[in-house]
Enzyme design. Structure first.
Site, PDB file in Angstrom:
ATOM      1  N   ASP A  22       0.835  -1.207   0.000  1.00 55.40           N
ATOM      2  CA  ASP A  22       0.000   0.000   0.000  1.00 55.40           C
ATOM      3  C   ASP A  22       0.870   1.258   0.000  1.00 55.40           C
ATOM      4  O   ASP A  22       0.656   2.171  -0.793  1.00 55.40           O
ATOM      5  CB  ASP A  22      -0.920  -0.001   1.228  1.00 55.40           C
ATOM      6  CG  ASP A  22      -1.760  -1.266   1.282  1.00 55.40           C
ATOM      7  OD1 ASP A  22      -2.671  -1.386   0.457  1.00 55.40           O
ATOM      8  OD2 ASP A  22      -1.474  -2.140   2.118  1.00 55.40           O
ATOM      9  N   GLN A 276      13.091   1.574  -3.905  1.00 58.23           N
ATOM     10  CA  GLN A 276      12.356   1.114  -5.097  1.00 58.23           C
ATOM     11  C   GLN A 276      13.205   1.190  -6.370  1.00 58.23           C
ATOM     12  O   GLN A 276      13.210   0.229  -7.151  1.00 58.23           O
ATOM     13  CB  GLN A 276      11.064   1.915  -5.252  1.00 58.23           C
ATOM     14  CG  GLN A 276       9.982   1.479  -4.273  1.00 58.23           C
ATOM     15  CD  GLN A 276       8.686   2.238  -4.466  1.00 58.23           C
ATOM     16  OE1 GLN A 276       8.693   3.403  -4.864  1.00 58.23           O
ATOM     17  NE2 GLN A 276       7.568   1.595  -4.164  1.00 58.23           N
ATOM     18  N   GLY A 293       2.085  -9.726  -4.603  1.00 58.26           N
ATOM     19  CA  GLY A 293       1.244  -8.556  -4.322  1.00 58.26           C
ATOM     20  C   GLY A 293       0.867  -7.796  -5.574  1.00 58.26           C
ATOM     21  O   GLY A 293       0.379  -8.363  -6.554  1.00 58.26           O
ATOM     22  N   GLU A 294       1.138  -6.509  -5.539  1.00 54.97           N
ATOM     23  CA  GLU A 294       0.742  -5.658  -6.666  1.00 54.97           C
ATOM     24  C   GLU A 294       1.925  -4.912  -7.283  1.00 54.97           C
ATOM     25  O   GLU A 294       2.176  -4.994  -8.478  1.00 54.97           O
ATOM     26  CB  GLU A 294      -0.308  -4.653  -6.169  1.00 54.97           C
ATOM     27  CG  GLU A 294      -0.722  -3.663  -7.238  1.00 54.97           C
ATOM     28  CD  GLU A 294      -2.032  -2.963  -6.962  1.00 54.97           C
ATOM     29  OE1 GLU A 294      -2.913  -3.551  -6.308  1.00 54.97           O
ATOM     30  OE2 GLU A 294      -2.180  -1.827  -7.432  1.00 54.97           O
ATOM     31  N   ASP A 295       2.676  -4.207  -6.439  1.00 56.60           N
ATOM     32  CA  ASP A 295       3.674  -3.321  -7.025  1.00 56.60           C
ATOM     33  C   ASP A 295       4.870  -4.082  -7.601  1.00 56.60           C
ATOM     34  O   ASP A 295       5.302  -3.800  -8.719  1.00 56.60           O
ATOM     35  CB  ASP A 295       4.131  -2.283  -5.989  1.00 56.60           C
ATOM     36  CG  ASP A 295       4.907  -1.164  -6.640  1.00 56.60           C
ATOM     37  OD1 ASP A 295       4.398  -0.570  -7.601  1.00 56.60           O
ATOM     38  OD2 ASP A 295       6.045  -0.900  -6.222  1.00 56.60           O
ATOM     39  N   SER A 296       5.411  -5.059  -6.852  1.00 53.52           N
ATOM     40  CA  SER A 296       6.560  -5.787  -7.405  1.00 53.52           C
ATOM     41  C   SER A 296       6.138  -6.569  -8.651  1.00 53.52           C
ATOM     42  O   SER A 296       6.922  -6.751  -9.582  1.00 53.52           O
ATOM     43  CB  SER A 296       7.182  -6.723  -6.365  1.00 53.52           C
ATOM     44  OG  SER A 296       6.240  -7.605  -5.828  1.00 53.52           O
TER      45      SER A 296
HETATM   46  O1  TRH Z   1       3.688  -5.549   0.121  1.00 58.55           O
HETATM   47  P1  TRH Z   1       3.266  -6.664  -0.710  1.00 58.55           P
HETATM   48  O2  TRH Z   1       3.437  -7.984  -0.183  1.00 58.55           O
HETATM   49  O3  TRH Z   1       1.774  -6.675  -1.074  1.00 58.55           O
HETATM   50  C1  TRH Z   1       0.740  -5.873  -0.948  1.00 58.55           C
HETATM   51  C2  TRH Z   1       0.205  -5.757   0.467  1.00 58.55           C
HETATM   52  O4  TRH Z   1       0.205  -6.993   1.125  1.00 58.55           O
HETATM   53  C3  TRH Z   1      -1.175  -5.218   0.421  1.00 58.55           C
HETATM   54  O5  TRH Z   1      -1.811  -5.186   1.663  1.00 58.55           O
HETATM   55  C4  TRH Z   1      -2.005  -6.001  -0.581  1.00 58.55           C
HETATM   56  O6  TRH Z   1      -3.251  -5.496  -0.587  1.00 58.55           O
HETATM   57  C5  TRH Z   1      -1.369  -5.876  -1.930  1.00 58.55           C
HETATM   58  O7  TRH Z   1      -0.126  -6.468  -1.845  1.00 58.55           O
HETATM   59  C6  TRH Z   1      -2.157  -6.518  -3.046  1.00 58.55           C
HETATM   60  O8  TRH Z   1       3.996  -6.623  -2.165  1.00 58.55           O
HETATM   61  P2  TRH Z   1       4.107  -5.477  -3.249  1.00 58.55           P
HETATM   62  O9  TRH Z   1       2.789  -4.965  -3.683  1.00 58.55           O
HETATM   63  O10 TRH Z   1       4.975  -6.017  -4.266  1.00 58.55           O
HETATM   64  O11 TRH Z   1       4.856  -4.315  -2.471  1.00 58.55           O
HETATM   65  C7  TRH Z   1       6.167  -4.390  -2.046  1.00 58.55           C
HETATM   66  C8  TRH Z   1       6.851  -3.048  -2.228  1.00 58.55           C
HETATM   67  O12 TRH Z   1       8.178  -3.117  -1.725  1.00 58.55           O
HETATM   68  C9  TRH Z   1       6.966  -2.636  -3.679  1.00 58.55           C
HETATM   69  O13 TRH Z   1       6.791  -1.229  -3.789  1.00 58.55           O
HETATM   70  C10 TRH Z   1       8.410  -2.989  -4.042  1.00 58.55           C
HETATM   71  C11 TRH Z   1       9.090  -2.676  -2.752  1.00 58.55           C
HETATM   72  N1  TRH Z   1      10.403  -3.280  -2.511  1.00 58.55           N
HETATM   73  C12 TRH Z   1      11.482  -2.425  -2.333  1.00 58.55           C
HETATM   74  O14 TRH Z   1      11.318  -1.189  -2.461  1.00 58.55           O
HETATM   75  N2  TRH Z   1      12.698  -2.949  -2.045  1.00 58.55           N
HETATM   76  C13 TRH Z   1      12.918  -4.282  -1.923  1.00 58.55           C
HETATM   77  O15 TRH Z   1      14.067  -4.693  -1.645  1.00 58.55           O
HETATM   78  C14 TRH Z   1      11.795  -5.163  -2.135  1.00 58.55           C
HETATM   79  C15 TRH Z   1      12.006  -6.656  -2.041  1.00 58.55           C
HETATM   80  C16 TRH Z   1      10.549  -4.632  -2.422  1.00 58.55           C
END
Ligand code: TRH
Length: 402
Positions: A22, A276, A293-296
């Site tokens: 989020d 990021q 999740g969503e962003d990665s």
């Molecule tokens: O955080 P996430 O596991 O998932 C999210 C949340 O769980 C949320 O509540 C849910 O509703 C949503 O998924 C669908 O994974 P996500 O979305 O990939 O977010 C991780 C963030 O961390 C993303 O912006 C990438 C960042 N990141 C870094 O900046 N550095 C790192 O070393 C890593 C591994 C990730």
């Protein structure tokens, strides 16, 4: 729609439910609004300590432990309004973005209703590849607010990210594709830096990044990877996932950044949680990115490399419908028989893996398809890059296009 505001000020509200998804999306959007659109943004976050942990790789100094706000890369990040004054301040914006349907403070809502004109109010939702997204994107949702002496109806607008032209699109910074191009041109030296930093003896043949949710999927993935006969590295962030990995490998201690855990031909490199942009670079230089999740998940697509996606599991199982909707879209763009065969194999593996099944045989079958998966991932990246990016679409939809 046009606005009376000359220097538009936006309030973005983010409630951190768990993990960093989020805040990750909210930060990315806020930063892009500020740097690419010249908008003054305040990002309001409810879990201040979690926000500081996420932003830590970007901070040059330890933040003052008592501070409730910080200015970073053109964005003012503030603790969720705690008192009447800051709730009113948050409402004085030209645009209020409610991330993922988080509930705004009551006083902020009343203050929005008291303003003339009312601020533009947008609910930016989670990403899905399902068909209904295009139908719901942009729809108004009238909200009745009880003011001090009257009831006011404010129009909240749904803004839905997506993969098609009738959706809100995906977050993509202006220079992102060019940065991937540069990193991939420098892939060998960038990999070599990691080989040296971790003191590896051999140049690995296959590079993986691993960022799934802890639990049985990790065990099943390790079961598949350990059969590999060629030297492989797998870069994994320190924390819960690396801790589970260590305990599965029978290591008594929790690993820390810089540690290297070996299992057969695989070396797991424990990496710090990076910023990021640094995470984007890591995705760019790996052969397969395992994301979640969503962003990665979106960032892996911008990297143009093959990926596995561990979707955020939901109790009612609806995540599997979302997973299949994405599979159909992604696999539906195969350009050749070899890509179609590769994607059929990939789909089966990704689905079974998300269902919690063992994937040893499927992983073995997938390996010869990697070149076709890579060529498809590059085409997919190019196809997505033809669509407007989410932030520009949002700015246009709210009447602030420059
Ligand atoms: O955080 P996430 O596991 O998932 C999210 C949340 O769980 C949320 O509540 C849910 O509703 C949503 O998924 C669908 O994974 P996500 O979305 O990939 O977010 C991780 C963030 O961390 C993303 O912006 C990438 C960042 N990141 C870094 O900046 N550095 C790192 O070393 C890593 C591994 C990730």
């Amino acid at each position: 729609m046009s606005h009376r505001f000359t220097k538009p000020f936006w309030s973005v509200f983010c409630s951190i439910i768990d993990n960093f998804g989020d805040i990750g999306v909210s930060w990315r959007l806020s930063q892009q609004l500020a740097t690419e659109h010249g908008i003054a943004v305040t990002l309001w976050v409810d879990d201040w300590q979690a926000a500081l942990r996420f932003l830590d790789p970007l901070l040059s100094n330890e933040p003052n432990p008592t501070s409730q706000a910080l200015q970073l890369q053109g964005v003012c990040v503030r603790r969720w309004p705690q008192d009447g004054q800051s709730c009113i301040e948050a409402a004085q914006a030209a645009v209020i973005v409610e991330m993922f349907g988080c509930e705004l403070p009551e006083i902020t809502l009343r203050s929005m209703a008291a303003q003339q004109p009312h601020p533009c109010w947008v609910n930016l939702e989670y990403l899905s590849a399902e068909d209904w997204v295009a139908e719901f994107h942009g729809l108004p949702s009238p909200q009745t607010i009880q003011g001090a002496d009257q009831t006011v109806t404010l129009q909240k607008q749904f803004f839905l990210p997506g993969f098609g032209k009738n959706t809100g699109g995906l977050l993509r910074e202006r220079t992102l594709i060019a940065r991937h191009q540069t990193w991939q041109n420098e892939q060998n030296p960038l990999r070599h830096q990691l080989v040296n930093a971790y003191g590896l003896n051999d140049e690995p043949k296959l590079w993986l990044s691993l960022f799934c949710y802890p639990g049985p999927v990790l065990k099943n993935l390790i079961g598949a990877l350990k059969q590999d006969t060629q030297p492989t590295v797998c870069i994994i962030p320190a924390g819960g996932l690396a801790n589970q990995l260590a305990s599965q490998l029978g290591r008594p201690q929790e690993p820390t950044p810089g540690d290297c855990l070996t299992l057969g031909n695989i070396q797991f490199l424990v990496h710090p949680f990076v910023s990021q942009p640094d995470y984007d670079r890591l995705l760019s230089i790996c052969d397969i990115n395992i994301v979640r999740g969503e962003d990665s998940f979106v960032r892996a697509q911008w990297a143009g490399k093959p990926m596995l996606w561990h979707i955020y599991p939901q109790d009612d199982g609806v995540h599997l419908d979302k997973l299949q909707a994405f599979h159909s879209l992604y696999a539906g763009t195969a350009k050749s028989g070899s890509e179609a065969a590769a994607l059929a194999c990939w789909q089966e593996l990704n689905y079974r893996w998300n269902c919690g099944d063992g994937i040893e045989n499927l992983w073995h079958d997938l390996r010869p398809h990697l070149p076709a998966l890579h060529s498809h991932a590059r085409n997919w990246q190019q196809k997505l890059a033809e669509l407007p990016d989410l932030t520009s679409s949002l700015v246009r939809a709210t009447g602030f296009a420059t």
